[in-house]
Design a protein around this motif. Structure first.
Motif, PDB file in Angstrom:
ATOM      1  N   ARG A   1     -14.284  -1.597  83.137  1.00  0.00           N
ATOM      2  CA  ARG A   1     -13.449  -2.119  84.384  1.00  0.00           C
ATOM      3  C   ARG A   1     -13.290  -3.542  84.345  1.00  0.00           C
ATOM      4  O   ARG A   1     -12.169  -3.761  84.768  1.00  0.00           O
TER       5      ARG A   1
ATOM      6  N   ILE B   1      -3.702   1.083  76.619  1.00  0.00           N
ATOM      7  CA  ILE B   1      -3.153   0.300  75.970  1.00  0.00           C
ATOM      8  C   ILE B   1      -3.265   0.598  74.556  1.00  0.00           C
ATOM      9  O   ILE B   1      -4.261   1.326  74.346  1.00  0.00           O
TER      10      ILE B   1
ATOM     11  N   ASP C   1     -10.241  -3.926  82.565  1.00  0.00           N
ATOM     12  CA  ASP C   1      -9.041  -3.494  83.353  1.00  0.00           C
ATOM     13  C   ASP C   1      -8.671  -4.606  84.251  1.00  0.00           C
ATOM     14  O   ASP C   1      -7.436  -4.907  84.364  1.00  0.00           O
ATOM     15  N   ARG C   2      -9.621  -5.413  84.577  1.00  0.00           N
ATOM     16  CA  ARG C   2      -9.317  -6.548  85.546  1.00  0.00           C
ATOM     17  C   ARG C   2      -8.689  -7.660  84.532  1.00  0.00           C
ATOM     18  O   ARG C   2      -7.567  -8.415  85.171  1.00  0.00           O
TER      19      ARG C   2
ATOM     20  N   SER D   1      -0.237 -10.819  85.015  1.00  0.00           N
ATOM     21  CA  SER D   1       0.329 -11.640  86.171  1.00  0.00           C
ATOM     22  C   SER D   1       0.040 -13.090  86.067  1.00  0.00           C
ATOM     23  O   SER D   1       0.688 -13.841  86.771  1.00  0.00           O
TER      24      SER D   1
ATOM     25  N   LEU E   1      -7.796   2.617  80.376  1.00  0.00           N
ATOM     26  CA  LEU E   1      -7.117   1.341  79.976  1.00  0.00           C
ATOM     27  C   LEU E   1      -5.686   1.449  79.567  1.00  0.00           C
ATOM     28  O   LEU E   1      -4.797   0.550  79.746  1.00  0.00           O
TER      29      LEU E   1
ATOM     30  N   GLU F   1      -0.645  -6.513  74.407  1.00  0.00           N
ATOM     31  CA  GLU F   1      -2.124  -6.254  74.455  1.00  0.00           C
ATOM     32  C   GLU F   1      -2.794  -5.256  73.398  1.00  0.00           C
ATOM     33  O   GLU F   1      -1.997  -4.304  73.198  1.00  0.00           O
TER      34      GLU F   1
ATOM     35  N   LEU G   1      -6.705  -7.029  81.860  1.00  0.00           N
ATOM     36  CA  LEU G   1      -5.656  -6.695  81.662  1.00  0.00           C
ATOM     37  C   LEU G   1      -4.519  -7.156  82.928  1.00  0.00           C
ATOM     38  O   LEU G   1      -3.455  -7.434  82.514  1.00  0.00           O
ATOM     39  N   GLY G   2      -4.903  -6.677  84.017  1.00  0.00           N
ATOM     40  CA  GLY G   2      -4.293  -7.183  85.071  1.00  0.00           C
ATOM     41  C   GLY G   2      -3.904  -8.687  85.248  1.00  0.00           C
ATOM     42  O   GLY G   2      -2.573  -9.106  85.529  1.00  0.00           O
ATOM     43  N   MET G   3      -4.902  -9.557  84.831  1.00  0.00           N
ATOM     44  CA  MET G   3      -4.626 -10.932  84.865  1.00  0.00           C
ATOM     45  C   MET G   3      -3.640 -11.367  83.751  1.00  0.00           C
ATOM     46  O   MET G   3      -2.705 -12.298  83.852  1.00  0.00           O
TER      47      MET G   3
END
Lengths: 253, 271
Positions: free
Chosen positions: B151, B205, B154-155, B162, B203, B176, B157-159
């Motif tokens: 998890r 990736i 995952d966070r 963005s 994930l 990634e 990867l979001g960052m």
């Protein structure tokens, strides 16, 4: 538009015209306790519903009710504090006459008699307390997101449907005022009909959510109804009948 | 062209620093001039893993503040000639890191002809981690086969998608790579750990490598020798494969199907 004054351009500033979308709070009662209760009931479980939206307090209802008679006294400092709590930024009052306008001004709300406030929704029987001054354009259609939504990320389709073409991971949140479609696994939170649309539905190809909510009625991922359809293509809708309001999970064929 | 690679995970204790040390060493062993930077300002672990803790005079924050230049702060690795280490400061906190400062350091390393800059990110999603990833061209997301690590990855990867410079400026996104560490085939088989498929399902990736769980990692850490140098160890081989794949070679995954039933299991069967 830049307004030049007498041909002299100051070095330190420029004055430009600007407009700001506002939400309006049509105040129907000066009873702040009741207002606090109703706000809590409406937005309590979505504390970040508003995103520091500028707000105008519409006092015209209070004024017309007080026609000729005594005003209900409005405790503006307490009202401001209440609105700030919901991430609203009250900036002005509308429809206030002399005394009320003066009190509001003392609390830092400037008078905005020219504010154009939407009226259609206010006449409905169960009119919402808050309505948009600038309605989102009707033809915008759905908000389409084609990237995965990862833990900690949030998408809000304000005033429309949301279509997710990639997965919604645990810890992510999708919110829409209309329907939510997820053409991938839904593993995070999904909140449809966020502004009270009871006809909103949620569709997904893989129902494994942390939380599902339609028009404020929610079920966590541990609800027994989910056991049978976990991971499967599913539709969720809100049903109101003799048994009361409940969320119904139907497999999609 | 210098490539900046951030080694990140969100969660602590998954093997970021171990990976940074071995990955950077692996790149250097393949002949690439490489620098590895410890962004964990205030804690400082990389120098221990690299075995250069007694040679730290100046650190990252000194360079950012202009109190030392890169030549003074870069420590030559004792195992690989092509590798230099830039240590974190133990006495400062992460607020000492600024975007301008980090950009200056990365720019300086690029001018010195480094081909790869490996940024060892601290755990968490605060300033240190954001600074470590901000200028990244590629990211190694280090994940353990357990739900909380997945998890947090995952966070992160979001960052990466963005909050990084590439994301903000709308350029080509950060590339990634998923690196799964502390993978224990037996425990996966018993259902105690998430399998590769479980992790990939969340994930999604590209998997760069799988590092098996091993006693030798602890040993090598305590000796200050990056695990990639442990001759004949699975971990070393797995890190070398990872580096080869990173450099564009096709290599089959090893150490992922090594489940061997115990003697009694084989004798009596079982589930």
């Amino acid at each position: 538009m830049t307004i030049a004054v007498q041909g002299v351009t100051p070095d330190t500033f420029e004055i430009k015209s600007a407009t700001l979308p506002l939400v309006a709070l049509v105040l129907k009662s000066a009873d702040l306790d009741a207002l606090a209760r109703e706000l809590e009931a409406r937005f309590g479980d979505i504390p970040d519903f508003f995103d520091h939206d500028a707000l105008v307090v519409d006092l015209s209802r209070l004024e017309s009710e007080a026609q000729g008679g005594e005003h209900q006294a409005v405790d503006f400092p307490a009202l401001l504090e209440l609105l700030w709590k919901y991430r609203l930024a009250p900036v002005a009052v509308h429809g206030a006459r002399n005394e009320l306008a003066a009190v509001a001004k003392a609390a830092g709300l400037f008078p905005a008699p020219d504010a154009r406030i939407g009226t259609a929704a206010a006449r409905e029987a169960n009119a919402e307390v808050v309505q948009k001054v600038v309605e989102p354009e009707a033809a915008t259609g759905a908000l389409v997101i084609d990237k995965p939504l990862r833990s900690g990320q949030q998408v809000y389709a304000r005033g429309r449907d949301l279509v997710m073409l990639a997965m919604v991971n645990p810890g992510a949140e999708v919110i829409a005022d209309g329907h939510i479609h997820v053409y991938a696994p839904l593993r995070g939170r999904a909140i449809a009909g966020a502004r009270g649309n009871v006809d909103a539905r949620i569709f997904t190809l893989g129902m494994e959510p942390e939380l599902i909510s339609i028009a404020g009625l929610y079920r966590t991922g541990e609800t027994p109804q989910l056991a049978a359809i976990r991971g499967k293509p599913t539709q969720v809708r809100l049903v109101s009948d003799a048994e009361g309001n409940r969320l119904v999970f139907d497999p999609l064929k | 062209m210098t490539r900046t690679v951030v080694v990140t995970s969100g969660k602590g204790g998954v093997g970021k620093t171990t990976t940074s040390a071995s990955f950077a060493s692996g790149l250097a062993l393949r002949g690439h001039k490489t620098a590895v930077i410890d962004f964990d300002v205030g804690l400082r672990n990389l120098d221990l893993i690299m075995g250069c803790e007694r040679r730290v005079v100046y650190d990252l924050v000194n360079v950012i503040n202009g109190e030392a230049n890169l030549h003074q702060a870069l420590i030559k690795d004792k195992h690989c000639e092509n590798l230099s280490v830039l240590a974190a400061s133990q006495t400062r906190d992460k607020e000492a890191l600024t975007k301008e400062g980090v950009e200056k350091v990365l720019g300086g390393l690029s001018e010195l002809g480094f081909e790869y800059i490996v940024c060892d990110s601290p755990a968490g999603i605060e300033t240190g981690a954001m600074m470590a990833m901000h200028f990244a061209d590629e990211a190694l997301v280090v994940t353990n086969p357990e739900v909380s690590s997945v998890r947090d990855s995952d966070r992160i990867l979001g960052m990466l998608a963005s909050k990084t410079k590439r994301a903000i400026e709308g350029g080509e996104p950060v590339k990634e790579h998923l690196l799964i560490t502390r993978y224990n085939t037996q425990r996966v088989h018993q259902g105690e750990m998430l399998s590769l498929d479980d992790i990939q399902d969340i994930l999604r990736i590209k998997l760069l490598g799988v590092i098996p769980e091993s006693e030798s990692v602890l040993q090598s850490s305590n000796q200050g020798v990056p695990a990639v140098h442990m001759k004949g160890a699975d971990v070393s081989e797995a890190y070398k494969d990872t580096v080869d794949r990173f450099l564009g070679e096709e290599k089959p995954l090893r150490f992922v199907n090594g489940y061997k039933p115990g003697f009694f299991k084989r004798l009596f069967g079982g589930n």
